[in-house]
Design a protein around this motif. Structure first.
Motif, short mmCIF file in Angstrom:
data_model
loop_
_atom_site.label_atom_id
_atom_site.label_comp_id
_atom_site.label_asym_id
_atom_site.label_seq_id
_atom_site.Cartn_x
_atom_site.Cartn_y
_atom_site.Cartn_z
N ASP A 371 44.05 33.79 36.96
CA ASP A 371 44.06 34.03 38.41
C ASP A 371 44.77 35.33 38.76
OD1 ASP A 371 42.83 31.59 38.37
OD2 ASP A 371 44.48 30.49 39.26
N TYR A 372 44.33 36.40 38.13
CA TYR A 372 44.92 37.72 38.37
C TYR A 372 44.45 38.30 39.70
CZ TYR A 372 46.90 38.50 33.70
OH TYR A 372 47.67 38.44 32.57
N PRO A 373 45.22 39.26 40.25
CA PRO A 373 44.71 40.03 41.39
C PRO A 373 43.54 40.90 40.95
CG PRO A 373 46.77 40.97 40.60
CD PRO A 373 46.59 39.66 39.87
N ALA A 374 42.68 41.25 41.90
CA ALA A 374 41.41 41.91 41.57
C ALA A 374 41.60 43.22 40.84
CB ALA A 374 40.59 42.12 42.84
N ILE A 375 42.71 43.94 41.10
CA ILE A 375 42.91 45.25 40.50
C ILE A 375 43.03 45.16 38.98
CG2 ILE A 375 45.43 45.25 40.61
CD1 ILE A 375 45.32 48.18 41.35
N ARG A 381 34.59 38.79 37.65
CA ARG A 381 34.00 38.18 38.83
C ARG A 381 35.09 37.72 39.80
NH1 ARG A 381 29.66 34.81 39.92
NH2 ARG A 381 28.67 35.34 37.95
N PRO A 382 34.84 37.82 41.12
CA PRO A 382 35.78 37.23 42.09
C PRO A 382 35.95 35.73 41.82
CG PRO A 382 34.21 38.66 43.20
CD PRO A 382 33.74 38.52 41.78
N HIS A 383 37.15 35.24 42.05
CA HIS A 383 37.46 33.83 41.77
C HIS A 383 36.60 32.92 42.64
CE1 HIS A 383 39.75 30.19 40.97
NE2 HIS A 383 40.40 30.85 40.01
N ARG A 384 36.10 31.86 42.03
CA ARG A 384 35.18 30.97 42.74
C ARG A 384 35.86 30.18 43.86
NH1 ARG A 384 33.62 27.41 37.54
NH2 ARG A 384 34.21 29.36 36.53
N SER A 385 37.19 30.01 43.79
CA SER A 385 37.85 29.19 44.80
C SER A 385 39.10 29.82 45.41
CB SER A 385 38.24 27.83 44.20
OG SER A 385 39.11 27.99 43.09
N SER A 386 39.54 30.98 44.91
CA SER A 386 40.76 31.61 45.42
C SER A 386 40.46 33.05 45.82
CB SER A 386 41.87 31.58 44.37
OG SER A 386 42.19 30.25 44.00
N LEU A 389 41.52 36.86 44.24
CA LEU A 389 41.81 36.78 42.81
C LEU A 389 40.51 36.92 42.02
CD1 LEU A 389 44.34 33.80 42.80
CD2 LEU A 389 44.81 36.25 43.06
N ILE A 390 40.64 37.06 40.73
CA ILE A 390 39.48 37.16 39.85
C ILE A 390 39.54 36.09 38.78
CG2 ILE A 390 39.02 39.61 40.19
CD1 ILE A 390 40.65 40.16 37.65
#
Length: 483
Positions: A371-375, A381-386, A389-390
């Protein structure tokens, strides 16, 4: 060296080549030990063999001389030369011509000496290769610098160096067997690339004369392997050399080996299962799933934990932080923990720096940081539920990253936006940022299946399992040239 050169010249003057094309061996040193190792002290086998090896010990005493030969696998065998068997002239030539480090060929009967040492009693010998440089003194260890600079000498004199080569081969073979059993195909992808991508790293830049074109050495295997998945190779991997023009220290090398694997319809969780199986197979290849570490024994057999990025960072900082925490507060928290963060860093970059400094070193047992930040990963891929996050994780064992994996980003529009942002960062001076790879984007536009991707550092796995630094695990690491 002058003395050795003179001996080499003497052989040539006698019409004897000091470097024959080959020698007619009948047995390896290991075969002699396996077949006649049972001989009792003073026994004679009646069997004649022809063997060769490097002289690592010699004792020339009177009419009976002794030497120890060593093979490439480390097997050692004593040879004996008696004036009564080879003749006084041949024994004299042995004494005058043979030095430590020479390769010699010996023919004779297999016996056990009076002290019970398995030996070959020579009836003839000849030079197989004259060494012009002496071996180091065996009772004085080579410095780490000399081990790396003259690895060929290190391999001759230090069994641990030879064992590292065998261990690495065993680990790589075990990894390939797991991948084969899971239905993955091994491929090769280009080392020379016109656009560097697949990671945030500074590339080596060179020039292709045939096309008068600047090119880079690859910094990752990712983008071409994903092209293969687009083309229908649903499970694909490569074990290949990576080149990054960055710092060199005990855990980083400018060239290193990575396994990258991609699986259609997989995700970060299926990649985590694969990674655990690969690491356990590597550990089994070396004999133990219990790994020594300076803080505590690492138990690879125990359950591997998952740690969300911001949860771990909040505990380390003593305050709840998230994607909404601003730069000013993160900078203050950094100062409270002795870290000065660059004013140019955004909040996600600051969070990454804080996590690396405050959390990673304490993760000794296997931990998937998720659950890292997008950077953190522009290709995830973008996180499916958060939101914010990615879907990506880093595997931390012994306080060091060993592997990383994503649920891969396959939306070409979002991927283009991410690469545009990376390109802007590169234009602003970020030498590690990726460029826009139009061909890769076109491949995604062709329709990429959902996929999971994995990157596992082979060198990092060897460092984990052996406790050695990266320069020990790489057979011939890059070193600064001597003036």
């Amino acid at each position: 060296m002058r003395v050795r050169q003179a001996k080499r010249d003497q052989l040539v003057a006698e019409g004897v080549t000091p470097y024959p094309v080959t020698v007619p061996t009948t047995h390896s040193l290991a075969q002699v030990r396996a077949d006649w190792g049972h001989l009792a002290a003073g026994a004679e086998s009646g069997a004649e063999v022809a063997v060769a090896g490097r002289v690592i010990f010699v004792r020339n005493t009177g009419k009976l001389c002794f030497a120890t030969l060593q093979a490439g696998d480390g097997t050692q065998l004593q040879v004996m030369l008696s004036a009564a068997v080879v003749g006084a002239d041949d024994l004299g030539r042995w004494k005058s011509l043979v030095d430590l480090g020479d390769h010699v060929f010996v023919r004779g009967e297999v016996i056990a000496s009076r002290r019970g040492e398995l030996s070959v009693m020579a009836d003839s010998w000849r030079m197989a290769s004259k060494a012009l440089r002496p071996l180091p003194v065996l009772h004085k260890e080579l410095s780490e610098e000399q081990r790396v600079r003259r690895r060929y000498v290190d391999l001759i004199v230090r069994p641990e160096a030879r064992q590292m080569v065998r261990d690495r081969a065993a680990v790589t073979r075990a990894i390939r067997e797991v991948m084969h059993a899971r239905g993955y195909l091994e491929v090769e992808t280009p080392t020379l690339q016109t656009v560097h991508g697949g990671a945030n790293a500074r590339p080596f830049i060179t020039h292709l004369n045939a096309f008068d074109l600047p090119v880079t050495l690859r910094i990752a295997l990712e983008l071409h392997l994903k092209r293969a998945v687009v083309g229908g190779i649903d499970r694909v991997y490569e074990i290949g050399r990576i080149f990054r023009n960055e710092g060199i220290d005990s855990s980083h090398s400018p060239e290193f080996t990575m396994l990258e694997a991609y699986e259609a319809y997989g995700d970060q969780e299926s990649m985590a299962e694969l990674t655990r199986e690969l690491v356990l197979a590597a550990a089994d290849a070396l004999g133990s799933r219990q790994v020594a570490h300076e803080q505590e024994t690492i138990d690879l057999d125990a359950p591997w934990s998952w740690l969300p990025f911001y949860d771990g960072l909040s505990v380390a900082l003593g305050e709840n932080v998230s994607t909404s925490t601003g730069s000013d507060r993160l900078r203050e928290l950094g100062k409270e923990h002795g870290l000065d963060l660059d004013d140019d860093f955004g909040p996600q970059k600051m969070a990454m720096e804080l996590f690396e400094a405050l959390v990673e070193p304490g993760l000794i047992q296997p931990t998937f940081v998720c659950d890292y930040p997008a950077i953190a990963q522009p290709l995830a891929r973008p996180h499916r539920s958060s939101p914010g996050l990615i879907e990506a994780w880093d595997l931390i064992i012994g306080g060091t990253e060993r592997a990383t994996a994503f649920s891969e980003l396959i939306d070409p529009q979002i991927q283009r936006q991410r690469l545009v942002e990376q390109s802007a960062a590169a234009a602003a001076g970020d030498e590690e940022a990726m460029a826009i790879d139009e061909d890769f984007l076109q491949a995604l536009e062709q329709g990429a299946p959902p996929m999971g991707g994995l990157g596992l550092g082979i060198d990092r796995v060897m460092m984990l399992l052996t406790g050695a630094g990266i320069r020990e695990t790489i057979l011939f690491p890059f070193v600064r040239p001597q003036v």
